[in-house]
Design an enzyme around this catalytic site. Structure first.
Site, PDB file in Angstrom:
ATOM      1  N   SER A 256       9.861  -9.827 -21.780  1.00 27.93           N
ATOM      2  CA  SER A 256       9.995 -11.052 -22.560  1.00 27.93           C
ATOM      3  C   SER A 256      10.429 -12.194 -21.641  1.00 27.93           C
ATOM      4  O   SER A 256      11.404 -12.060 -20.902  1.00 27.93           O
ATOM      5  CB  SER A 256      11.050 -10.848 -23.654  1.00 27.93           C
ATOM      6  OG  SER A 256      11.238 -12.053 -24.353  1.00 27.93           O
TER       7      SER A 256
ATOM      8  N   CYS B 288      21.305  -9.406 -32.426  1.00 30.63           N
ATOM      9  CA  CYS B 288      20.512  -9.076 -33.603  1.00 30.63           C
ATOM     10  C   CYS B 288      21.347  -8.375 -34.654  1.00 30.63           C
ATOM     11  O   CYS B 288      21.022  -8.394 -35.819  1.00 30.63           O
ATOM     12  CB  CYS B 288      19.361  -8.177 -33.219  1.00 30.63           C
ATOM     13  SG  CYS B 288      18.597  -8.637 -31.677  1.00 30.63           S
TER      14      CYS B 288
HETATM   15  C1  LIG Z   1      15.661  -9.338 -26.320  1.00 29.28           C
HETATM   16  C2  LIG Z   1      15.155  -7.945 -26.307  1.00 29.28           C
HETATM   17  C3  LIG Z   1      13.988  -7.585 -27.008  1.00 29.28           C
HETATM   18  C4  LIG Z   1      13.254  -8.561 -27.899  1.00 29.28           C
HETATM   19  O1  LIG Z   1      12.579  -9.541 -27.175  1.00 29.28           O
HETATM   20  P1  LIG Z   1      12.065 -10.866 -27.931  1.00 29.28           P
HETATM   21  O2  LIG Z   1      11.226 -11.567 -26.919  1.00 29.28           O
HETATM   22  O3  LIG Z   1      13.284 -11.636 -28.308  1.00 29.28           O
HETATM   23  O4  LIG Z   1      11.260 -10.398 -29.098  1.00 29.28           O
HETATM   24  C5  LIG Z   1      13.544  -6.288 -26.914  1.00 29.28           C
HETATM   25  N1  LIG Z   1      14.186  -5.379 -26.166  1.00 29.28           N
HETATM   26  C6  LIG Z   1      15.305  -5.681 -25.471  1.00 29.28           C
HETATM   27  C7  LIG Z   1      15.966  -4.633 -24.646  1.00 29.28           C
HETATM   28  C8  LIG Z   1      15.827  -6.967 -25.527  1.00 29.28           C
HETATM   29  O5  LIG Z   1      16.942  -7.254 -24.863  1.00 29.28           O
END
Ligand SMILES: *Cc1c(COP(=O)(O)O)cnc(C)c1O
Length: 391
Positions: free
Chosen positions: A199, A325
């Protein structure tokens, strides 16, 4: 008020170089990359360069990168895509109980659709045992998904060892590398992974963009059914500006990674050591060395993480308790629970995640205000008074 941002695991501020690189793609370079004339070619070239830059961080081929809307989509795509495309082989998936909800919840969805999921547990450091993975593999196992590093406690998992087992057994292997891409070295061939999620906003790039690395030859169903974009795996006009920003962020991260690791580890370790020294009944969550360079996760007993966050915020410090989250729900973190951290300690957990903009002075400031905050909140706890009186 001066603000100290210590929540880089939740998101990172975009780097000015990234914004600069993106701006023309909101203005004059507005083309749709699927069109054949000048503007389209210009956009297509930008996508190609970004693909190269992203691939080169993990020693992949550009053709193995599919751009997505971020980490959640990449996790969903990898797991559901492999599940749908390989049902003939079987319907069993192996993952862990400390994954991000982007992995856990797509697994729960698949369970309702007739798939079986094994959730492996972890040790007290949050480490997955590769032998547990090996033992869980069955004839009908179609996928193993284990995160590269945990977003809450920062534990770096033995992905290379698990990858070897997966390869030997001929089972697809996915890893969520959202917390590690651009932060610690990754080589998809050395790690033997077939799928890897990234991401951009976790590495100083824009939100709403990321990628899934898919090893050549992997059987996977498309994520979006539409046009021919992204090798027909994800129809929809590409987010050109976002992808350009992602590419730039990846390039910069690759260049600066080694130095940034060397800078962050001493800051991290000083913050950990001095919190444990200054605050009684506090403990470190996670491993002391198999740990993300910027992650500090501690539990302070007799206080609630949430209350400390509010007090820290009043002093200009942005941190997190558990993961962003889940922090709106007052339940102990699923990760700390899986690690066997007692509920009293799990409730008092705090995560500081350090990044590029943090200095040694920021650490000093946290160390200056945190002990007082803990002490003030504890003064209201009858349990704490009881414990103190016993000593
Ligand atoms: C932030 C995160 C995600 C989600 O990524 P987004 O781009 O915000 O959807 C998934 N896995 C981990 C380990 C993360 O830290």
């Amino acid at each position: 008020m001066k603000r100290i941002y210590l929540d880089h695991a939740a998101t990172t501020p975009m780097r000015p170089e990234v914004i600069e690189e993106m701006l023309p793609y909101f203005r004059e370079k507005f083309g749709n990359a699927s069109t054949l004339y000048f503007y389209g070619r210009q956009a297509k070239e930008a996508l190609n360069l970004a693909r190269e830059r992203v691939a080169s961080v993990i020693n992949a081929e550009a053709s193995e990168i599919v751009f997505t809307s971020g980490g959640t989509e990449s996790d969903n795509f990898a797991i559901a895509g492999v599940a749908w495309a390989n049902q003939k082989k079987g319907r069993h998936i192996i993952t862990t109980s400390i994954e991000h909800h982007a992995v856990l919840n797509i697994c729960k969805f698949l369970e309702k659709r007739g798939f079986e999921v094994t959730y492996l547990t972890v040790d007290g450091y949050g480490l997955v045992n590769p032998q547990d993975v090996k033992r869980a593999i069955r004839k009908d196992t179609l996928l193993i998904s284990v995160m590269h590093a945990n977003n809450e406690v920062g534990t770096i998992e033995p992905i290379e060892e698990i990858g070897e087992i997966a390869k030997e057994k001929g089972v697809y292997f996915h890893t969520d590398a959202v917390q590690t891409f651009g932060h610690i070295p990754i080589d998809v061939n050395k790690l033997n992974v077939d799928l890897l999620s990234v991401s951009a906003h976790k590495l100083y790039g824009p939100k709403g963009v990321g990628c899934l690395y898919i090893r050549k030859g992997t059987r996977i169903a498309p994520f979006l059914y539409g046009g021919d974009q992204e090798d027909k795996r994800r129809g929809s006009t590409e987010n050109v500006a976002g992808i350009v920003g992602f590419g730039k962020a990846a390039e910069l991260a690759k260049e600066e990674m080694e130095e940034e690791i060397k800078r962050l580890i001493p800051l991290r370790d000083r913050l950990i050591k001095q919190i444990l020294e200054k605050i009684k009944y506090s403990r470190l969550n996670g491993h002391s060395t198999k740990r993300l360079p910027g992650n500090v996760n501690i539990s302070i007993e007799f206080v609630e993480g949430e209350s400390m966050l509010i007090q820290l915020d009043m002093k200009g410090i942005c941190a997190s308790s558990g993961s962003a989250c889940t922090s709106s729900i007052l339940e102990p973190s699923h990760v700390l629970t899986a690690m066997g951290v007692p509920a009293e300690a799990a409730y008092g957990s705090l995560r500081f995640s350090l990044g590029r903009d943090n200095s040694s002075e920021d650490i000093d400031y946290v160390l200056e205000v945190l002990p007082g905050i803990a002490e003030n909140l504890r003064a209201m706890s009858p349990l704490y008074q009881e414990r103190k009186n016993k000593e």
